[in-house]
Enzyme design. Sequence first.
Site, PDB file in Angstrom:
ATOM      1  N   LYS A 172       0.881  -1.181   0.000  1.00 48.07           N
ATOM      2  CA  LYS A 172       0.000   0.000   0.000  1.00 48.07           C
ATOM      3  C   LYS A 172       0.914   1.226   0.000  1.00 48.07           C
ATOM      4  O   LYS A 172       1.441   1.642   1.031  1.00 48.07           O
ATOM      5  CB  LYS A 172      -0.881  -0.076   1.232  1.00 48.07           C
ATOM      6  CG  LYS A 172      -1.694   1.051   1.732  1.00 48.07           C
ATOM      7  CD  LYS A 172      -2.183   2.117   0.865  1.00 48.07           C
ATOM      8  CE  LYS A 172      -2.392   3.349   1.714  1.00 48.07           C
ATOM      9  NZ  LYS A 172      -1.641   4.494   1.231  1.00 48.07           N
TER      10      LYS A 172
ATOM     11  N   GLU B 154       9.085   1.945  11.029  1.00 45.30           N
ATOM     12  CA  GLU B 154      10.136   2.960  10.813  1.00 45.30           C
ATOM     13  C   GLU B 154       9.419   4.296  10.799  1.00 45.30           C
ATOM     14  O   GLU B 154       8.628   4.559   9.887  1.00 45.30           O
ATOM     15  CB  GLU B 154      10.835   2.742   9.471  1.00 45.30           C
ATOM     16  CG  GLU B 154      11.595   1.452   9.346  1.00 45.30           C
ATOM     17  CD  GLU B 154      12.874   1.425  10.156  1.00 45.30           C
ATOM     18  OE1 GLU B 154      13.216   2.449  10.774  1.00 45.30           O
ATOM     19  OE2 GLU B 154      13.505   0.364  10.181  1.00 45.30           O
TER      20      GLU B 154
ATOM     21  N   CYS C  69      13.270  11.631   6.762  1.00 38.66           N
ATOM     22  CA  CYS C  69      13.057  11.210   8.155  1.00 38.66           C
ATOM     23  C   CYS C  69      14.277  11.508   9.027  1.00 38.66           C
ATOM     24  O   CYS C  69      14.146  11.849  10.195  1.00 38.66           O
ATOM     25  CB  CYS C  69      12.707   9.734   8.217  1.00 38.66           C
ATOM     26  SG  CYS C  69      13.918   8.689   7.385  1.00 38.66           S
TER      27      CYS C  69
ATOM     28  N   GLY D  66       6.490   5.490   8.041  1.00 39.88           N
ATOM     29  CA  GLY D  66       5.640   6.680   7.999  1.00 39.88           C
ATOM     30  C   GLY D  66       5.746   7.413   9.319  1.00 39.88           C
ATOM     31  O   GLY D  66       6.725   7.270  10.069  1.00 39.88           O
ATOM     32  N   SER D  67       4.732   8.180   9.621  1.00 39.92           N
ATOM     33  CA  SER D  67       4.780   9.026  10.819  1.00 39.92           C
ATOM     34  C   SER D  67       4.621   8.189  12.093  1.00 39.92           C
ATOM     35  O   SER D  67       4.033   7.103  12.076  1.00 39.92           O
ATOM     36  CB  SER D  67       3.665  10.065  10.755  1.00 39.92           C
ATOM     37  OG  SER D  67       2.415   9.404  10.725  1.00 39.92           O
ATOM     38  N   THR D  68       5.108   8.737  13.173  1.00 42.20           N
ATOM     39  CA  THR D  68       4.984   8.081  14.473  1.00 42.20           C
ATOM     40  C   THR D  68       3.510   7.931  14.856  1.00 42.20           C
ATOM     41  O   THR D  68       3.092   6.893  15.384  1.00 42.20           O
ATOM     42  CB  THR D  68       5.750   8.900  15.526  1.00 42.20           C
ATOM     43  OG1 THR D  68       7.141   8.829  15.178  1.00 42.20           O
ATOM     44  CG2 THR D  68       5.536   8.400  16.938  1.00 42.20           C
TER      45      THR D  68
ATOM     46  N   GLY E 280       2.184   5.105  12.976  1.00 40.48           N
ATOM     47  CA  GLY E 280       2.857   3.893  13.472  1.00 40.48           C
ATOM     48  C   GLY E 280       2.175   3.349  14.724  1.00 40.48           C
ATOM     49  O   GLY E 280       1.987   2.137  14.887  1.00 40.48           O
TER      50      GLY E 280
ATOM     51  N   GLU F 168       8.117  17.009  14.640  1.00 36.51           N
ATOM     52  CA  GLU F 168       8.684  16.795  13.303  1.00 36.51           C
ATOM     53  C   GLU F 168       7.944  17.697  12.312  1.00 36.51           C
ATOM     54  O   GLU F 168       6.774  17.480  12.025  1.00 36.51           O
ATOM     55  CB  GLU F 168       8.533  15.330  12.879  1.00 36.51           C
ATOM     56  CG  GLU F 168       9.271  15.030  11.588  1.00 36.51           C
ATOM     57  CD  GLU F 168       9.062  13.601  11.099  1.00 36.51           C
ATOM     58  OE1 GLU F 168       7.943  13.080  11.211  1.00 36.51           O
ATOM     59  OE2 GLU F 168      10.038  13.014  10.591  1.00 36.51           O
TER      60      GLU F 168
END
Length: 502
Positions: free
Chosen positions: A189, A265, A300, A242-244, A247, A399
Amino acid sequence: MTSTTDWSLVADELCANGKIFVNGRYINAHNGAIFVKQSPVDGRNLTGISYSSEVDVNNAVCVARSAFEDGRWSKRLPTERKEILLKLAELIDEHKEKLAILDTLSMGKPIRDCLNNDIPLAVTCIKWYAESIDKIYDECVPSRPDVLGTITREPLGVVGAITPWNYPMENVAWKIAPALAAGNSLVLKPAEQASLSAIYLGQLAVEAGIPDGIFNVIPGIGEVTGKALAVHKDVDAIFFTGSTEVGKLIMQYAGQSNMKRVALECGGKSAFVVLKDCVHLDDAARVLAQNIFSNQGQTCTAPSRLIVEEDVHDEFIDNLMQYVPVYQPGNPLDEKTNVGAMVSRSHLHKVLEYVEIGQNEGAKLLTGGQEAYPVEGGAYFEPTIFDQVKNDMRIAQEEIFGPVLSIISVKSVAEAIKKANESSYGLAAAVWCENLSMAHQVARKIRAGLVHINSYGDDDITAAFGGYKQSGNGTKDKSLHALDEYVEFKTTWIRLNSLDTS
Ligand code: NAD
């Protein structure tokens, strides 16, 4: 390396395929749904991209499951998988111009970065895992003489990969290469902002000889398509970059469904530490500018916090400011351009909001902070530097994912380490210091997955990549360590009857 291609012409003539790729074929979403992809380069409509619903995701997972179970890929010899993946890498290289224009138009990255960096690195990654897979041995355990214990690798089964848009081809390669090399079936995806190159890979996978049903691509929006994949009970693992924030959702989806393996990650707020005994301040400034401003700051590992000892603060800033003009954005379709558009106008607005937040928090805007290179429908932003930042300000903690640097002055090495670690993230860091012994000790104390000494961004496919703390859950991309994430380790005990040798 530059070519004579007129990329604006190529862009005008582009015909992009936005369909779902499942079981070796391109298909529409079952209900015909699409979303329209606009380019941040100039706002042009690129194409309609199929919007995979739960039904489409389920179809892809079922196809991947039956392809896995019948062994058409999982039971192939490692040498055979190797040859097919090498062919895939070769085809990606042959089609790099098409893949490059898709990524540039989708997310605004300079065409030269796609051609000279992202796609060659994706090719290297696929070749590297292809070459690894027939050279890995399983293990015998050092146990008793009356037993033989073995530890063997088995593919996980159906693997879901969810990827971001900032390095579209490279991030996809980091997932598909070890997943396929290890014998899994894959449902990918890609990010909705940059799905077209991943979709294009479908036809290359067929041409390379990857059996139908092993490599599937389901474009769509994260909250629907990505979620449907991550909560699916017949998916054995989700590999997410992707983003925290997302995640953390992926972990919840795994817990709510089948406790699938989750590898994350995620984001970063990396510290670039410059100590007063650094004698190469100009090199440090050049490397910092390159790493915070390239890719429009959307990396990142971008070193978005400069932590500098106050004795060298002024001299370092003077050096740094000289490099700012090098990173002014321009037309990404021009091969001379080194900084292109941000991924979207909405992301650009988020970055603009952070500039306002920084000013309201009392940080001093040294340069930038505005939209640049005005093109209707485009999303361009100036390289931006804030000085007099306190590490607890939002611009130092969150971020931003744009070309925005926060400068934090410190009085000592101990304070530099403390500030570097005062972050919920722990992806990357740098220490610039002439005394290597001290540099090494500082590197040891920084809680980050990747630390560079007197450099930045030197990492390649041979070394594990992944963050501490909320930059990931300890799993790794790249290197043989990543390959271990895509297998189960099975222990088998064999009782050895004593042999009558009389
Ligand atoms: P994102 O988290 O918004 O999206 C990443 C992927 O997750 C996309 O494919 C998206 O469609 C999908 N997604 C979104 N919501 C979802 C949901 N509820 N369920 C399932 N899937 C969902 O991140 P992004 O904006 O695409 O990428 C930028 C982020 O990625 C930054 O935080 C950056 O630091 C991080 N990143 C990390 C690494 C790394 O290796 N650590 C590498 C690249 C990017």
